[in-house]
Design a protein around this motif. Structure first.
Motif, PDB file in Angstrom:
ATOM      1  N   ALA A  21       0.832  -1.027   0.168  1.00  0.00           N
ATOM      2  CA  ALA A  21      -0.223  -0.468  -0.240  1.00  0.00           C
ATOM      3  C   ALA A  21       0.445   1.469   0.053  1.00  0.00           C
ATOM      4  N   GLU A  22       2.303   1.156   1.040  1.00  0.00           N
ATOM      5  CA  GLU A  22       3.067   2.332   0.676  1.00  0.00           C
ATOM      6  C   GLU A  22       3.447   2.377  -0.848  1.00  0.00           C
ATOM      7  N   THR A  23       4.073   1.357  -1.380  1.00  0.00           N
ATOM      8  CA  THR A  23       4.978   2.001  -2.473  1.00  0.00           C
ATOM      9  C   THR A  23       3.756   1.553  -3.855  1.00  0.00           C
ATOM     10  N   GLY A  24       2.723   1.567  -3.825  1.00  0.00           N
ATOM     11  CA  GLY A  24       2.428   0.719  -4.878  1.00  0.00           C
ATOM     12  C   GLY A  24       1.810  -0.662  -6.055  1.00  0.00           C
ATOM     13  N   SER A  25       3.395  -1.498  -5.019  1.00  0.00           N
ATOM     14  CA  SER A  25       3.737  -2.329  -5.747  1.00  0.00           C
ATOM     15  C   SER A  25       2.531  -2.907  -6.130  1.00  0.00           C
ATOM     16  N   LYS A  26       2.628  -3.592  -7.095  1.00  0.00           N
ATOM     17  CA  LYS A  26       2.117  -5.139  -7.955  1.00  0.00           C
ATOM     18  C   LYS A  26       2.195  -6.320  -7.361  1.00  0.00           C
ATOM     19  N   ALA A  27       3.586  -6.361  -7.263  1.00  0.00           N
ATOM     20  CA  ALA A  27       4.270  -7.641  -6.950  1.00  0.00           C
ATOM     21  C   ALA A  27       5.251  -7.956  -5.271  1.00  0.00           C
ATOM     22  N   VAL A  28       4.796  -9.195  -4.671  1.00  0.00           N
ATOM     23  CA  VAL A  28       5.483  -9.653  -4.302  1.00  0.00           C
ATOM     24  C   VAL A  28       6.634 -10.731  -3.338  1.00  0.00           C
ATOM     25  N   LYS A  29       7.656 -10.629  -3.010  1.00  0.00           N
ATOM     26  CA  LYS A  29       8.269 -11.922  -3.316  1.00  0.00           C
ATOM     27  C   LYS A  29       8.405 -12.568  -1.391  1.00  0.00           C
ATOM     28  N   MET A  30       7.649 -13.634  -1.078  1.00  0.00           N
ATOM     29  CA  MET A  30       7.866 -13.977   0.385  1.00  0.00           C
ATOM     30  C   MET A  30       8.771 -14.989   0.420  1.00  0.00           C
ATOM     31  N   LYS A  31       8.704 -15.390   1.129  1.00  0.00           N
ATOM     32  CA  LYS A  31       9.854 -17.107   1.572  1.00  0.00           C
ATOM     33  C   LYS A  31       8.676 -18.408   2.087  1.00  0.00           C
ATOM     34  N   VAL A  32       9.193 -19.527   1.498  1.00  0.00           N
ATOM     35  CA  VAL A  32       8.530 -20.706   1.728  1.00  0.00           C
ATOM     36  C   VAL A  32       9.319 -21.727   2.060  1.00  0.00           C
ATOM     37  N   GLY A  33       9.277 -22.682   2.960  1.00  0.00           N
ATOM     38  CA  GLY A  33      10.282 -23.630   3.506  1.00  0.00           C
ATOM     39  C   GLY A  33      10.897 -23.029   4.499  1.00  0.00           C
TER      40      GLY A  33
END
Length: 359
Positions: free
Chosen positions: A192-204
């Motif tokens: 919301a702060e950046t306006g980004s429409k893509a994100v990477k998160m961690k699994v494992g």
């Protein structure tokens, strides 16, 4: 000795043309050798076009401002290049004793040959790996910056021409100590702060031999992220080498079911055949390569389509020249390239320059 410079002097030294001018047949044989030589990797980038005269390297210094360190290269004619390091101060003895001396007195226009020569001189190849090539990467970046100043061209132009002046970006979370609810909340606020429409998160759990950071966290996180962010947000997931082949495929199919776009490093980074098995079994785009420093292994990866997207780290891999050679391999194999870079600010300047040129 590491030197300290004040902020005003650093800005005067660093704000120049180089860094800131512009925002075969596949083989299925096992990988047995590690050949880091650049000599047969690619055609020349024509760096002699930067100047009609030699650009002799007079000095390469390690400077410090606050908590940050910089590599400053100076030519005999007074041209200067700067690289902001990616931290790792414990590598400075290796840099100062085995890497810097080789470059002094050489012609910076011969950088392609120099990054090959420093690998071979004094049996430095016995130290081949991320620590050695990271030191070479700092010097390479500073020399490319210096060449840019001399030629009054951006690094993208030096490598062969600027192809783009804008690139899509995503925000990235490096955390595994959060619950899925906490992680989605944190990432959502940043989006919301950046306006980004893509994100990477961690699994494992990071090189964890199939163990999750917390029981069931990965499955719950992926499902919650998609439910919360909806279909308009592009989601990437990074396993940091957490899985063997069966579990890697199982997690990959779960990611596919939730419309995740990229699955990064499912298996330990040096398990190339295992990674290829996972890639072959899935429809999702599989990425990796940030820990790799061998051109021969990148050649195997690209020729055998062990990954869909290669992610060399420009620092770890020995600089812009060697990373550009990987980009050419990827282009030949019709694969993507997205260099790894977890840093921000001035530490990402060289990545933006590379992205302006990359095939």
């Amino acid at each position: 000795m590491t030197q300290t410079i004040d902020r005003r002097r650093f800005c005067k030294l660093s704000l120049g043309a180089g860094l800131l001018a512009t925002a075969a047949n596949p083989s299925s044989a096992p990988i047995l050798a590690q050949n880091n030589s650049t000599s047969n990797a690619t055609s020349s980038f024509g760096l002699h076009k930067a100047s009609a005269s030699p650009i002799k390297i007079r000095s390469i210094e390690v400077l410090r401002y606050g908590q940050d360190h910089f590599i400053r290269t100076t030519s005999t004619d007074g041209a200067i290049g700067i690289c902001v390091t990616n931290g790792r101060e414990y590598l400075f003895p290796l840099l100062k004793e085995l890497v810097i001396p080789y470059f002094i007195g050489k012609d910076a226009r011969d950088l392609e040959m120099l990054v090959d020569g420093v690998y071979r001189v004094n049996s430095n190849y016995k130290l081949a790996g991320l620590a050695f090539w990271n030191c070479v990467g700092w010097v390479d970046i500073s020399l490319m910056d210096m060449l840019g100043h001399v030629a009054n061209k951006s690094i993208g132009e030096l490598l062969g021409g600027v192809k783009r002046r804008e690139i899509p970006v995503y925000i990235s979370s490096t955390r595994r100590d959060t619950t899925p609810e906490e992680e989605v909340d944190i990432v959502g606020k940043r989006m919301a702060e950046t306006g980004s429409k893509a994100v990477k998160m961690k699994v494992g759990g990071r090189m964890s031999r199939n163990e999750d950071a917390a029981p069931g966290r990965s499955e719950r996180l992926v499902a919650l992220a998609r439910k919360t962010f909806g279909d308009r947000v592009t989601i990437y997931m990074d396993a940091n080498g957490s899985y063997d082949v069966p579990r890697g495929i199982e997690i990959g199919k779960m990611l596919e079911a939730h419309g995740v776009a990229i699955y990064e490093e499912p298996c330990p980074f040096d398990e190339y055949e295992n990674t290829k098995q996972v890639t072959d079994a899935l429809k999702i785009t599989v990425a990796g390569g940030e820990q790799d420093t061998s051109l021969a292994r990148f050649k195997w990866i690209t020729s055998n389509h062990a990954l869909d997207v290669v992610q060399p780290d420009i620092n770890y891999h020995g600089g812009l020249i060697r990373t550009a050679q990987v980009a050419q391999m990827a282009a030949t194999a019709n694969l993507g390239i997205a260099p790894h870079n977890p840093k921000t600010g001035a530490r990402e300047a060289h990545l933006l320059q590379f992205a302006s040129w990359a095939p």
